[in-house]
Scaffold this active site. Structure first.
Site, PDB file in Angstrom:
ATOM      1  N   CYS A  78     -17.156  69.239 -59.770  1.00  0.00           N
ATOM      2  CA  CYS A  78     -16.338  69.809 -58.693  1.00  0.00           C
ATOM      3  C   CYS A  78     -16.300  71.330 -58.650  1.00  0.00           C
ATOM      4  O   CYS A  78     -16.686  71.932 -57.657  1.00  0.00           O
ATOM      5  CB  CYS A  78     -14.894  69.339 -58.806  1.00  0.00           C
ATOM      6  SG  CYS A  78     -14.707  67.581 -58.827  1.00  0.00           S
ATOM      7  N   HIS A 139      -9.194  73.496 -56.385  1.00  0.00           N
ATOM      8  CA  HIS A 139      -9.870  73.449 -57.705  1.00  0.00           C
ATOM      9  C   HIS A 139     -10.730  74.674 -58.004  1.00  0.00           C
ATOM     10  O   HIS A 139     -11.758  74.578 -58.680  1.00  0.00           O
ATOM     11  CB  HIS A 139     -10.710  72.165 -57.844  1.00  0.00           C
ATOM     12  CG  HIS A 139     -10.764  71.684 -59.276  1.00  0.00           C
ATOM     13  ND1 HIS A 139     -11.441  70.554 -59.675  1.00  0.00           N
ATOM     14  CD2 HIS A 139     -10.230  72.208 -60.416  1.00  0.00           C
ATOM     15  CE1 HIS A 139     -11.324  70.383 -60.973  1.00  0.00           C
ATOM     16  NE2 HIS A 139     -10.587  71.381 -61.458  1.00  0.00           N
TER      17      HIS A 139
END
Ligand SMILES: *[C@@H]1O[C@H](CO)[C@@H](O)[C@H](O)[C@H]1NC(C)=O
Ligand SMILES: *[C@@H]1O[C@H](CO)[C@@H](O)[C@H](O)[C@H]1NC(C)=O
Length: 575
Positions: A78, A139
């Site tokens: 990610c 994130h």
């Protein structure tokens, strides 16, 4: 002779025409609606060949647009993949990939994050007058040095509006789900055990009078062990409170987040953003928390699919896509909008879901196609021919120059941009992708390289390193959640493994005996040398020290460590 009044009239007409021309050119700027799924495999989508999962809304986007069959993420994880998506650059250039175990940001209170001197496509569009927003997962960090500097926050990276998780959905958000921090926690427990053993030895030595030990030493080491234990418990005992949080811009709204409400809240926010901004050019990134474990799904979709909770979660995400596209249609924005759908990287096979079709490996496996080949769709009625397929290599990093080009901005010239504007390819002005080479990194280690030989049309892929699978051939890596990038659990391949992806997309048959082997490897090696010259050393955002829980950086609703809040609770479900 013109009278004064005539002059005035002519003048007014000119002003009026000029004004309409200007507003026309502003309103002809396209809107951007970019969907990014989390951990979704290329084999999970109907239009990419899945005949049992139902994804009619995503399939409709493909039917009305172009399907990118060789759409490649810059990383199988990610944080680095998203850093590359936002900046159009390999994550190694921004220091957002690391070869250590923690290759994603591990804490909202870590000092890691997208450096403030990196430029996202959102900040360039914002300068071009666009209203920009991101809803869902970020994130890419929050703070650098204090809990309110927001140096890595979306608001500081060109997104005027942010609603969602500054971190990511993960197992520990749901009590009872498998922890994703077990390994981290266990290594700290080992450390504590060692401290305790040392402590007991000291006490024994003192009381058996084997050696003379000052009582103060025992006292201080005792205090040290207690403090270490408290610090360890404080981190892992309250994980949900530290990481599973929701923010609106820089304000905390849920700590810990209310999982049940996350999906209804996300669509509601997207609808609200579209409604508020339908008269101005906007860029909206909808970055789903779906389909990351623990697969939080509303009642309406639970038990509906043929593939358990994972399948339910995929089908719910598809519904959310449809609902947001419908809202665009209702707002009359359907034709003038560049819509994009992709996943940040391959599906996560190790945790009971995520299907990467015929491709080997998956999330966290760097070089193999399953970790990096993702479903990609672009839809723009009237500009991109409907129901078409593009098999050329494209990258998630291409969104950066494409969006900037269409939004009327200029690419930064003080840095290397690895993405390429997709419009010439999509409008069929050129027949081959502008990517001759794509470099497939595992952290800071280059594991594989793809060469698209435009003359022969061949797509070669050389692997220089591969993770050791366990059990062999399984596509999974030992007991670790993430495959290693270097060290014992990586095989160095010399001579490199070579595949030709157009004829062998699942990388089944290495071409050692191919007459072109030497020539192809040589050509790729030259490109690697050239590429490596362009990589400069930058601060490592995900280093061990940066990627730790730092209580003073912890976003907290209340007085630390008592961080609890639930604002916006009166939202009625739209699902
Ligand atoms: C469809 O997706 C499910 C869930 O990931 C997977 O188990 C199944 O094998 C896929 N089917 C096909 C035909 O790809
Ligand atoms: C950002 O700052 C770091 C540290 O000073 C530097 O190494 C890097 O080259 C800078 N990046 C850009 C794109 O200017």
């Amino acid at each position: 002779m013109l009278t004064r009044i005539d002059c005035f009239r002519i003048f007014a007409v000119i002003i009026f025409l000029g004004f309409t021309l200007i507003t026309k050119s502003i309103s002809s700027k396209p809107n951007f609606l970019l969907f990014l799924a989390d951990d979704l495999g290329i084999g999970d989508i109907g239009c990419f060949g899945n005949n049992t999962l139902r994804t009619p809304n995503i399939d409709r986007l493909a039917k009305e647009g172009v399907k990118l069959t060789q759409h490649i993420s810059a990383s199988p994880l990610c944080t680095p993949s998203r850093a590359a998506f936002m900046t159009g650059r390999y994550p190694i250039r921004s220091g957002m990939d690391y070869s250590d175990a923690g290759r994603v940001i591990m804490w909202t209170a870590a000092s890691s994050g997208l450096p403030p001197n990196e430029t996202t496509f959102a900040s360039i569009l914002q300068q071009e007058g666009y209203t920009t927003g991101i809803i869902g997962k970020w994130h890419l960090g929050i703070n650098c040095a204090s809990c309110k500097d927001f140096c890595h926050h979306p608001n500081n990276h060109g997104f005027g509006y942010f609603y969602g998780m500054p971190f990511s959905m993960f197992g520990d958000c749901q009590p009872g789900s498998p922890s994703e921090y077990q390994q981290d926690f266990q290594s700290q427990l080992h450390f504590l055990q060692m401290l305790c053993v040392g402590m007991i030895t000291l006490i024994l030595v003192k009381f058996t009078k084997l050696l003379h030990i000052n009582g103060k030493i025992i006292l201080f080491s005792g205090i040290f062990v207690v403090l270490c234990s408290i610090a360890c418990y404080a981190q892992y005992g309250f994980l949900r409170y530290w990481n599973c949080i929701v923010m609106r811009n820089q304000e905390m709204t849920e700590q810990p987040m209310d999982l049940e409400r996350s999906a209804p809240q996300l669509v509601k926010e997207a609808h609200g953003f579209i409604e508020r901004n339908k008269h101005v050019p906007f860029l909206l990134v909808v970055s789903f928390l779906h389909v990351h474990s623990p697969y939080i799904t509303t009642k309406k979709f639970t038990g509906r699919s043929k593939h358990g909770l994972y399948g339910d979660n995929v089908e719910e995400m598809d519904y959310l896509v449809g609902s947001i596209v419908d809202a665009m249609e209702k707002a009359g924005l359907n034709t003038n909008t560049f819509m994009y759908f992709a996943s940040d990287h391959g599906g996560h096979r190790e945790i009971n879901g995520g299907w990467n079709g015929i491709y080997k490996g998956g999330k966290a496996v760097a070089g193999w196609e399953g970790g990096i080949r993702v479903p990609g769709i672009i839809r723009w009625p009237g500009v991109i021919v409907a129901d078409t397929v593009c098999d050329e290599p494209t990258s998630l990093m291409d969104i950066f120059p494409t969006v900037i080009h269409l939004g009327g901005g200029k690419l930064p010239t003080d840095r290397i941009i690895d993405g390429r504007n997709l419009m010439p390819l999509l409008k069929k002005q050129i027949s081959h992708s502008e990517h001759e080479f794509l470099f497939h990194y595992c952290g800071r280690n280059l594991h594989a390289v793809r060469w698209h030989d435009k003359q022969s049309g061949a797509i070669w892929k050389a692997h220089f390193m591969t993770p050791v699978f366990f059990p062999e051939g399984s596509g999974n890596c030992y007991d670790t959640f993430i495959c290693d990038c270097e060290g014992e659990r990586v095989t160095h391949l010399n001579p490199p493994l070579l595949f030709e992806l157009s004829s062998d997309p699942s990388e089944a048959t290495p071409l050692y005996a191919n007459p072109q082997y030497m020539e192809v490897i040589h050509h790729i090696q030259l490109a690697v040398t050239e590429h490596q010259k362009t990589i400069s050393s930058v601060p490592q955002q995900l280093s061990y020290m940066n990627n730790r829980w730092k209580p003073w950086l912890q976003p907290c609703c209340g007085t630390f460590p008592f961080c609890v809040c639930h604002k916006d609770i009166n939202v009625t479900s739209t699902i």
